[in-house]
Design a protein around this motif. Structure first.
Motif, mmCIF file in Angstrom:
data_model
loop_
_atom_site.group_PDB
_atom_site.id
_atom_site.type_symbol
_atom_site.label_atom_id
_atom_site.label_comp_id
_atom_site.label_asym_id
_atom_site.label_seq_id
_atom_site.Cartn_x
_atom_site.Cartn_y
_atom_site.Cartn_z
ATOM 1 N N GLU A 367 0.831 -1.212 0.000
ATOM 2 C CA GLU A 367 0.000 0.000 0.000
ATOM 3 C C GLU A 367 0.861 1.256 0.000
ATOM 4 O O GLU A 367 0.569 2.215 -0.723
ATOM 5 N N GLU A 370 2.567 1.580 -3.442
ATOM 6 C CA GLU A 370 1.592 2.007 -4.448
ATOM 7 C C GLU A 370 1.268 3.484 -4.310
ATOM 8 O O GLU A 370 1.121 4.206 -5.301
ATOM 9 N N MET A 371 1.176 3.955 -3.076
ATOM 10 C CA MET A 371 0.942 5.381 -2.858
ATOM 11 C C MET A 371 2.104 6.193 -3.412
ATOM 12 O O MET A 371 1.907 7.242 -4.044
ATOM 13 N N ASN A 374 1.840 6.427 -7.156
ATOM 14 C CA ASN A 374 0.760 7.320 -7.570
ATOM 15 C C ASN A 374 1.135 8.780 -7.381
ATOM 16 O O ASN A 374 0.699 9.640 -8.149
ATOM 17 N N LYS A 383 -2.015 15.217 -4.038
ATOM 18 C CA LYS A 383 -2.715 13.941 -3.866
ATOM 19 C C LYS A 383 -2.285 13.196 -2.610
ATOM 20 O O LYS A 383 -2.796 12.103 -2.346
ATOM 21 N N GLU A 386 -5.145 12.448 0.022
ATOM 22 C CA GLU A 386 -6.077 11.402 -0.407
ATOM 23 C C GLU A 386 -5.507 10.017 -0.149
ATOM 24 O O GLU A 386 -6.199 9.128 0.369
ATOM 25 N N HIS A 387 -4.236 9.810 -0.474
ATOM 26 C CA HIS A 387 -3.636 8.493 -0.303
ATOM 27 C C HIS A 387 -3.338 8.203 1.161
ATOM 28 O O HIS A 387 -3.493 7.067 1.614
ATOM 29 N N LYS A 390 -6.281 6.843 3.072
ATOM 30 C CA LYS A 390 -6.498 5.405 2.871
ATOM 31 C C LYS A 390 -5.500 4.575 3.667
ATOM 32 O O LYS A 390 -5.860 3.534 4.236
ATOM 33 N N SER A 593 -5.364 17.975 0.898
ATOM 34 C CA SER A 593 -6.120 17.596 -0.299
ATOM 35 C C SER A 593 -7.041 18.727 -0.661
ATOM 36 O O SER A 593 -7.507 19.492 0.187
ATOM 37 N N PRO A 627 -12.104 4.839 -2.038
ATOM 38 C CA PRO A 627 -11.325 5.724 -1.191
ATOM 39 C C PRO A 627 -12.002 5.954 0.138
ATOM 40 O O PRO A 627 -13.206 5.804 0.287
#
Length: 874
Positions: A367, A370-371, A374, A383, A386-387, A390, A593, A627
């Motif tokens: 995770e 991946e963040m 992104n 962003k 937002e990540h 999560k 964000s 999300p």
């Protein structure tokens, strides 16, 4: 059905249930008051001596989850009263108690829910065969096959919540995927609600659990208990029902009438009614018991602190006496019945547990990585909030965590259950899964605190991804140490829960009868804090504790379990880290964000929210991963390429009149060739929609195509560009323009070009400079003659077609006109037209300064060449 309940639970039987419950609760209350003093003494002694364990490396979240929705979506529920299935909207709040509404609109309007489910003690079943088997085991004298069940599932994907005493809940879903998701959600709810005894209330929790264990031992029940689920009141209710239900089965069971299905249904209603009566009585009793003990706590604690030395000395004296009598018998029992089984028990526990914690580590790494990827692709800091939102809620995501929890399903104690009286491995499964979730949350919380600290140091984002990777490695190192410590402690506790009841049961016939005589060695004023029963269990524990600790140490040397050795202890390795956890919680969505919550429900931020599933019917609102913040827009699906192109570039399908072609010469001019090529290509690219037909000349067709791209009007140079420019989509603009000009001027297909390329390459190099200028002048001359001939006939159509073109041309500034490139009539080199899409989908001209500032791409347009030339394609 109410009459059936009244007939079986009349006033006299209700009175019997109340009296029996009161008697059992009073027996428990006596044990609780005794254990409360012992637990208070142990707590004060622990506080004074400070014998703490190893310091954790990860931070702990003080407010685990607040104002969040875990899961939500539509499902089908079976109603017992009407025997029908109804569509319901189910919401799982942060306290993991599912709430059922009539529909999503009822929830949005704030209406009262239909029902709320307390999942403590429930089990998740996914087939009617499992459900029928459980019913046959709990219903008095009724055996039924799954095919004979009165309930017919609405779909082939059921999820049933089963409880031995309470009512059952039947749900159905449209797809197997939804069944798996909701099954994971309900299992997470059960796991969370089963762990309902708060650990922060150290004295009350210890006194309660010890009282439950001693209460069951008085009934010769030494093994693990599956119904130690929920809060104190629920556990008390289960304790009473365990004694009460067998008697009620013997009394009421023979009086049940009807078909097997009706008798089962009647018994479930009776059991649920009795449980509600017992639960209410247990709630009132425990509240009074807790209040009574809390009122005496201050005075007892004062006495403990004053007489601490005397209490410890008295306890040691009694312990030595009991040890001298019990220790030889206990050690012999351990050697003969326990020692040889400790490695096999430990191996059975360690393999699935280590796999589960390794899966947690992999999930956190995946995770976070991946963040980081992104952030590189989506703009970095904007962003990040937002990540990180999560990531912070990863431990509460039932679907993602399910892959970690499933590793514990492989725990198999089948060969040991009968020997050591282990009722079910579910106790150890759920405990390990709870520890997995805690470690996941600790790792995520530490990660976000370190990220927040790093962001506070610098506002730049050039090294953000590198810093995130470095912080992730730091967190994973701390996770490895903490998970090793937690697992070793879990293994020791699990071995004790398995072995100690077995030893106590083996030693009870020879040692229990000698205990009362040791009570005389305890002073009366200290008898509230020193109990012979507790000292006896501590002596038995000490006999086997050495073997358990040694077994765990030996297992730590095996690399396959990923355990730290005791010599590798990290003390205060990062002292400044623990200061970060003292600050207020970080609101990533609002602080980092651009998306802000706008829902009327403040609690509607979801760990997993509602997204429409393409496979399910539209009214079901299938639940999928989403999300954490509902305001984050969903990613668009794949759309039609032609639809997107039609939005970017407006195309017109223009028909050339037959009369115009007939009036022309037998040899097509270059303008007519360009018209035919453009006409065919437009028909191929144009999406299916009503066509706009315009009867114009070939020359006007070329001008229309130029108007689509908004190229400004010039003298003769513009007409050359009109012939060269062929309408193309934005993505293939350069290639199609190059090919179209080749086809217009050379009038050859791809095969002809390939055949003639080798023959004419030398000729092209020799005559290029001389003949290109002549060809361009002839081409412009033909264009001007054709335009003047047809100008009077098509004046109205030109005004309609070129309206937008004239408006765009008027916007050209003198600076742009002065900086326009020279006409290419005297040079064979390519020149560049600067274009970019505007909001309307057309293209507008820009100056070179504007193009450099905005970063628009350049579109090369080949200069005019001789008709017989061959242009090599690249």
């Amino acid at each position: 059905m109410g009459d059936v309940i009244s007939s079986h639970l009349d006033e006299s039987r209700r009175q019997y249930i109340t009296e029996r419950t009161g008697k059992l609760l009073a027996e428990f209350g006596k044990l609780y008051e005794e254990q409360y003093g012992v637990a208070l003494f142990n707590s004060v002694r622990y506080e004074i001596e400070g014998n703490g364990g190893p310091q954790t490396q990860l931070l702990h979240r003080k407010l685990p989850l607040k104002d969040r929705v875990i899961f939500s979506g539509n499902l089908f529920q079976y109603l017992e009263d009407t025997k029908k299935w109804r569509n319901r909207f189910c919401l799982v709040p942060h306290h993991y108690g599912p709430v059922l509404y009539d529909n999503k609109i009822a929830y949005d309007r704030g209406l009262q829910p239909r029902a709320g489910v307390n999942c403590a003690g429930y089990k998740v079943l996914t087939s009617l065969d499992q459900y029928t088997e459980m019913l046959n085991n709990t219903s008095p004298g009724v055996k039924m096959k799954a095919s004979g069940s009165q309930m017919k599932c609405a779909t082939e994907f059921p999820v049933i919540l089963w409880h031995p005493y309470c009512r059952h809940y039947h749900f159905c879903f449209m797809t197997e995927r939804e069944q798996q998701r909701w099954s994971a959600v309900f299992q997470d709810c059960i796991r969370h609600c089963n762990n309902g005894i708060p650990e922060d209330a150290r004295v009350e929790s210890a006194a309660f659990t010890d009282s439950v264990r001693l209460y069951r031992q008085t009934r010769d029940q030494y093994g693990t208990w599956d119904m130690l689920c929920g809060n104190q009141v629920q556990v008390l209710s289960n304790l009473v029902m365990e004694d009460l239900i067998p008697d009620l089965k013997n009394i009421i069971g023979p009086k049940l009438r009807g078909k097997p299905q009706e008798r089962q249904r009647t018994w479930l209603l009776i059991s649920d009614t009795v449980y509600r009566m017992v639960h209410e009585q247990a709630r009132l009793f425990y509240e009074g018991l807790e209040k009574k003990c809390s009122e005496r706590r201050a005075q007892m604690e004062s006495q403990i602190r004053t007489d601490m030395d005397q209490i410890i000395a008295c306890k040691e004296h009694v312990s030595n006496k009991i040890r001298a009598s019990v220790l030889p018998k206990a050690e012999l029992c351990v050697r003969n019945h326990v020692q040889s089984h400790i490695p096999s028990i430990l191996e059975a526990l360690m393999v699935p547990t280590s796999q589960g914690f390794s899966e947690v580590r992999e999930l956190v790494f995946t995770e976070a990585t991946e963040m980081n990827k992104n952030l590189v692709n989506e703009g970095g800091r904007d962003k990040l909030g937002e990540h990180m939102e999560k990531i912070s809620q990863l431990a509460y995501h039932p679907v993602k965590m399910q892959q970690c929890y499933e590793k514990m399903d492989h725990l198999n104690l089948e060969g040991l259950q009968q020997r050591f009286d282990v009722g079910s491995p579910s106790v150890f499964k759920q405990r390990a899964q709870i520890l997995m979730r805690e470690q996941t949350d600790n790792a995520a919380f530490t990660f976000e605190q370190l990220i927040h600290q790093e962001l506070a140091k610098s506002e730049g984002t050039e090294n953000l991804c590198r810093d995130i990777q470095r912080i992730l490695e730091r967190v994973l190192k701390k996770y490895d140490y903490d998970s090793s410590t937690v697992r070793k402690k879990f293994f020791q506790e699990a071995l004790l829960q398995i072995i100690i009841p077995f030893l106590l049961k083996k030693l009870a016939p020879t040692c229990k009868s000698e205990l009362p005589r040791y009570q005389e060695l305890i002073f009366e004023e200290l008898s509230r804090f020193v109990l012979v029963e507790n000292i006896y269990e501590e002596v038995v524990l000490q006999t086997v504790m050495r073997d358990i600790i040694q077994a765990v140490k030996d297992a730590a040397t095996q690399r396959k379990h990923n355990l730290y050795r005791d010599s590798m202890v990290m003390h205060n390795s990062d002292p400044n880290l623990h200061l970060l956890g003292e600050g207020p919680p970080i609101n990533w969505t609002d602080d980092y964000s651009n998306d802000h919550a706008g829902d009327r429900h403040g609690r509607s931020r979801q760990v997993v929210s509602i997204i429409q599933d393409d496979e399910a019917p539209e009214y079901l609102e299938s639940c999928q991963e989403a999300p954490a913040n509902e305001d984050i827009p969903e990613e668009p699906g794949s759309s039609d390429v032609h639809a997107i192109r039609s939005m970017l570039v407006k195309e017109f399908n223009v028909e050339v009149p037959v009369t115009d072609i007939a009036d022309g010469s037998s040899q097509e001019t270059p303008q007519e060739e360009a018209t035919n090529v453009n006409h065919s290509q437009t028909e191929q690219v144009k999406p299916a929609e009503p066509e706009t037909e315009m009867h114009v000349s070939p020359h006007e067709t070329c001008e229309d195509e130029v108007d689509h791209s908004h190229v400004e009007e010039m003298p003769s140079q513009d007409h050359v560009q009109d012939v060269q420019r062929v309408e193309a989509t934005p993505e293939d603009e350069q290639i199609e323009e190059h090919d179209n000009v080749t086809d217009v001027l050379g009038h050859r297909g791809p095969e002809d070009i390939e055949e003639e390329t080798s023959d004419h390459v030398d000729e092209e190099q020799q005559h290029q400079a001389r003949e290109s200028s002549l060809a361009a002048q002839q081409l412009v001359k033909l264009v001007l003659e054709r335009a003047s001939a047809e100008h009077n006939e098509t004046e109205a159509e030109e005004q309609a077609v070129h309206g937008s073109h004239e408006e765009t041309s008027s916007l050209v500034t003198p600076t742009e006109e002065s900086q326009a490139p020279p006409p290419p009539l005297l040079s064979p080199d390519t020149h560049t037209v600067h274009t970019t899409p505007d909001d309307s989908g057309f293209q507008s001209p820009l100056s070179e300064e504007e193009e450099d500032a905005e970063g628009y791409r350049e579109i090369p347009v080949p200069a005019p060449r001789k008709r017989d030339e061959v242009i090599t394609q690249f």
